[in-house]
Write a protein that holds these residues in place. Structure first.
Motif, PDB file in Angstrom:
ATOM      1  N   GLU A 149      -9.704  -1.852   0.288  1.00  0.00           N
ATOM      2  CA  GLU A 149      -8.650  -2.823   0.015  1.00  0.00           C
ATOM      3  C   GLU A 149      -7.694  -2.928   1.203  1.00  0.00           C
ATOM      4  O   GLU A 149      -7.167  -4.004   1.514  1.00  0.00           O
ATOM      5  CB  GLU A 149      -7.895  -2.434  -1.252  1.00  0.00           C
ATOM      6  CG  GLU A 149      -8.701  -2.582  -2.525  1.00  0.00           C
ATOM      7  CD  GLU A 149      -9.135  -4.020  -2.760  1.00  0.00           C
ATOM      8  OE1 GLU A 149      -8.291  -4.922  -2.630  1.00  0.00           O
ATOM      9  OE2 GLU A 149     -10.337  -4.233  -3.047  1.00  0.00           O
ATOM     10  N   PHE A 150      -7.474  -1.803   1.857  1.00  0.00           N
ATOM     11  CA  PHE A 150      -6.615  -1.757   3.030  1.00  0.00           C
ATOM     12  C   PHE A 150      -7.185  -2.636   4.147  1.00  0.00           C
ATOM     13  O   PHE A 150      -6.483  -3.479   4.719  1.00  0.00           O
ATOM     14  CB  PHE A 150      -6.497  -0.300   3.475  1.00  0.00           C
ATOM     15  CG  PHE A 150      -5.633  -0.054   4.673  1.00  0.00           C
ATOM     16  CD1 PHE A 150      -4.259  -0.199   4.605  1.00  0.00           C
ATOM     17  CD2 PHE A 150      -6.194   0.355   5.877  1.00  0.00           C
ATOM     18  CE1 PHE A 150      -3.457   0.049   5.716  1.00  0.00           C
ATOM     19  CE2 PHE A 150      -5.405   0.603   6.982  1.00  0.00           C
ATOM     20  CZ  PHE A 150      -4.026   0.448   6.901  1.00  0.00           C
ATOM     21  N   ILE A 151      -8.474  -2.457   4.434  1.00  0.00           N
ATOM     22  CA  ILE A 151      -9.110  -3.248   5.484  1.00  0.00           C
ATOM     23  C   ILE A 151      -9.188  -4.716   5.068  1.00  0.00           C
ATOM     24  O   ILE A 151      -9.010  -5.626   5.909  1.00  0.00           O
ATOM     25  CB  ILE A 151     -10.514  -2.699   5.815  1.00  0.00           C
ATOM     26  CG1 ILE A 151     -10.404  -1.277   6.400  1.00  0.00           C
ATOM     27  CG2 ILE A 151     -11.250  -3.628   6.769  1.00  0.00           C
ATOM     28  CD1 ILE A 151      -9.590  -1.194   7.679  1.00  0.00           C
TER      29      ILE A 151
ATOM     30  N   PHE B 144       0.832  -1.203   0.000  1.00  0.00           N
ATOM     31  CA  PHE B 144       0.000   0.000   0.000  1.00  0.00           C
ATOM     32  C   PHE B 144       0.863   1.248   0.000  1.00  0.00           C
ATOM     33  O   PHE B 144       1.823   1.360   0.771  1.00  0.00           O
ATOM     34  CB  PHE B 144      -0.924   0.025   1.222  1.00  0.00           C
ATOM     35  CG  PHE B 144      -2.005  -1.011   1.172  1.00  0.00           C
ATOM     36  CD1 PHE B 144      -3.115  -0.833   0.365  1.00  0.00           C
ATOM     37  CD2 PHE B 144      -1.901  -2.182   1.911  1.00  0.00           C
ATOM     38  CE1 PHE B 144      -4.109  -1.792   0.300  1.00  0.00           C
ATOM     39  CE2 PHE B 144      -2.883  -3.151   1.855  1.00  0.00           C
ATOM     40  CZ  PHE B 144      -3.998  -2.955   1.045  1.00  0.00           C
ATOM     41  N   ASP B 145       0.510   2.164  -0.887  1.00  0.00           N
ATOM     42  CA  ASP B 145       1.104   3.493  -0.936  1.00  0.00           C
ATOM     43  C   ASP B 145       0.345   4.359   0.065  1.00  0.00           C
ATOM     44  O   ASP B 145      -0.856   4.585  -0.093  1.00  0.00           O
ATOM     45  CB  ASP B 145       0.968   4.047  -2.357  1.00  0.00           C
ATOM     46  CG  ASP B 145       1.628   5.399  -2.538  1.00  0.00           C
ATOM     47  OD1 ASP B 145       1.747   6.160  -1.550  1.00  0.00           O
ATOM     48  OD2 ASP B 145       2.015   5.716  -3.677  1.00  0.00           O
TER      49      ASP B 145
ATOM     50  N   VAL C 266       4.024  -4.368   7.827  1.00  0.00           N
ATOM     51  CA  VAL C 266       3.076  -4.209   8.937  1.00  0.00           C
ATOM     52  C   VAL C 266       2.357  -5.535   9.115  1.00  0.00           C
ATOM     53  O   VAL C 266       1.859  -6.113   8.141  1.00  0.00           O
ATOM     54  CB  VAL C 266       2.048  -3.092   8.654  1.00  0.00           C
ATOM     55  CG1 VAL C 266       1.041  -2.992   9.793  1.00  0.00           C
ATOM     56  CG2 VAL C 266       2.752  -1.765   8.434  1.00  0.00           C
ATOM     57  N   ASN C 267       2.330  -6.062  10.340  1.00  0.00           N
ATOM     58  CA  ASN C 267       1.542  -7.269  10.587  1.00  0.00           C
ATOM     59  C   ASN C 267       0.739  -7.118  11.875  1.00  0.00           C
ATOM     60  O   ASN C 267       1.090  -6.341  12.760  1.00  0.00           O
ATOM     61  CB  ASN C 267       2.409  -8.528  10.609  1.00  0.00           C
ATOM     62  CG  ASN C 267       3.418  -8.552  11.726  1.00  0.00           C
ATOM     63  OD1 ASN C 267       4.558  -8.143  11.552  1.00  0.00           O
ATOM     64  ND2 ASN C 267       3.028  -9.042  12.899  1.00  0.00           N
TER      65      ASN C 267
ATOM     66  N   PHE D  55       0.940  -6.547   5.434  1.00  0.00           N
ATOM     67  CA  PHE D  55       1.139  -5.893   4.142  1.00  0.00           C
ATOM     68  C   PHE D  55       2.395  -5.043   4.230  1.00  0.00           C
ATOM     69  O   PHE D  55       2.904  -4.762   5.325  1.00  0.00           O
ATOM     70  CB  PHE D  55      -0.068  -5.014   3.763  1.00  0.00           C
ATOM     71  CG  PHE D  55      -0.576  -4.128   4.856  1.00  0.00           C
ATOM     72  CD1 PHE D  55       0.034  -2.913   5.145  1.00  0.00           C
ATOM     73  CD2 PHE D  55      -1.676  -4.503   5.610  1.00  0.00           C
ATOM     74  CE1 PHE D  55      -0.436  -2.091   6.162  1.00  0.00           C
ATOM     75  CE2 PHE D  55      -2.156  -3.694   6.630  1.00  0.00           C
ATOM     76  CZ  PHE D  55      -1.535  -2.489   6.905  1.00  0.00           C
ATOM     77  N   ARG D  56       2.902  -4.651   3.078  1.00  0.00           N
ATOM     78  CA  ARG D  56       4.012  -3.695   3.031  1.00  0.00           C
ATOM     79  C   ARG D  56       3.457  -2.303   2.785  1.00  0.00           C
ATOM     80  O   ARG D  56       2.383  -2.145   2.193  1.00  0.00           O
ATOM     81  CB  ARG D  56       5.004  -4.055   1.926  1.00  0.00           C
ATOM     82  CG  ARG D  56       5.927  -5.195   2.281  1.00  0.00           C
ATOM     83  CD  ARG D  56       7.184  -5.168   1.422  1.00  0.00           C
ATOM     84  NE  ARG D  56       8.068  -6.268   1.731  1.00  0.00           N
ATOM     85  CZ  ARG D  56       8.932  -6.275   2.735  1.00  0.00           C
ATOM     86  NH1 ARG D  56       9.006  -5.230   3.545  1.00  0.00           N
ATOM     87  NH2 ARG D  56       9.723  -7.319   2.947  1.00  0.00           N
TER      88      ARG D  56
END
Length: 297
Positions: free
Chosen positions: A17-19, A8-9, A208-209, A28-29
């Motif tokens: 999409e983030f959720i 994700f930018d 991020v996890n 995600f990175r």
């Protein structure tokens, strides 16, 4: 690639999409976060971390626990090729100063650690706000939750190849921001199917996890991803992980907006300290501790 974790930018992404990534992948990175945490500072911090991990053992052992598991960890029976240093509550100037004093940090090292702690803390608060926005919440409680970071060293030798540097586990907090090694692979995350997916190095990005507290707070929506570190090649692998833990005093519980008739509350409210103690003293390090806090039907 279907099995590659999402990227994700932070300046341009779709909240839905983030959720979805929080729910399906639990990790995600992120890219384009330099306005908060410059890549140049990440690179300098990596140098400082590497030098601290080369200190004599008697100095590293001064890094004592503030809470269980927050200080120096030497290689042991469970993780024999892992060594780490820790700092609890990076938002506290006093705690950062004490950490630097314990390790006899030079003025330059102290300045770098202080700047990094402040920047990564701001980044974590920004991530918390984005999570709240993605879920349609007006407020999120993460602003005052303590953050801890750990710096990790894996001195892999040819004899270690194929061995676990860090056994399969979930993180005990809400989320973790990882500055992983730019050169040495080894991190693997478990999909919901049970398959492990390698997370290859990607310089200039952060991983991020989500941990156990994220699953509770989201009322089961966020996936507390299991992960491990595997020795793939000879060399010294170094990573810096910053953990958003749980509230110091308030109860851990899902906000009312995430509890519905269709998705009733799954977990009893509890103190983060009680949860952490359950994990530590019952040796439940891969998400099993959550079962002890399930609401009975």
């Amino acid at each position: 690639m279907a099995d590659a974790i999402p990227v994700f930018d932070l300046r341009d992404f779709t909240a839905s999409e983030f959720i979805k990534a929080c729910e399906e992948w639990g990790c995600f990175r992120i890219v384009n976060f330099e306005s908060i945490l410059p890549v140049s500072l990440m690179q300098e911090m990596k140098k400082v971390v590497a030098s601290l991990l080369e200190l004599p053992l008697e100095i590293k052992q001064r890094n004592v626990d503030a809470i269980a598991g927050s200080g120096y960890r030497s290689p042991g029976l469970i993780n024999p090729i892992h060594e780490g240093l820790g700092l609890y509550d990076i938002a506290s100037d006093q705690a950062v100063d004490a950490f630097c004093t314990q390790l006899e940090a030079t003025p330059h090292q102290r300045e770098t650690i202080t700047r990094y702690a402040q920047a990564v803390h701001e980044l974590i608060k920004d991530m918390g706000r984005k999570i709240g926005q993605g879920l349609g919440l007006n407020e999120v409680p993460f602003e005052n939750w303590p953050c801890q970071f750990r710096i990790n060293k894996y001195p892999f030798t040819p004899e270690n190849i194929g061995s676990d540097g860090l056994r399969t586990h979930t993180d005990n907090g809400f989320l973790t921001v990882v500055q992983d090694d730019e050169q040495f692979a080894g991190l693997e995350v478990m999909q919901k199917s049970g398959n492990f997916v390698p997370v290859d190095p990607s310089p200039g990005t952060l991983l991020v996890n989500f941990g156990d507290i994220a699953t509770v707070w989201s009322n089961g929506r966020f996936y507390n991803v299991k992960h491990k570190v595997v020795c793939k090649e000879e060399g010294i692998r170094i990573s810096i992980a910053t953990f958003l833990l749980g509230p110091k005093e308030a109860m851990v519980e899902a906000p009312p907006e995430l509890v519905t008739l269709e998705n009733p509350r799954l977990y009893v409210p509890f103190k983060f300290e009680d949860f952490r103690n359950t994990r530590v003293f019952k040796h439940l390090n891969a998400g099993e501790a959550l079962d002890h806090f399930l609401l009975k039907p």
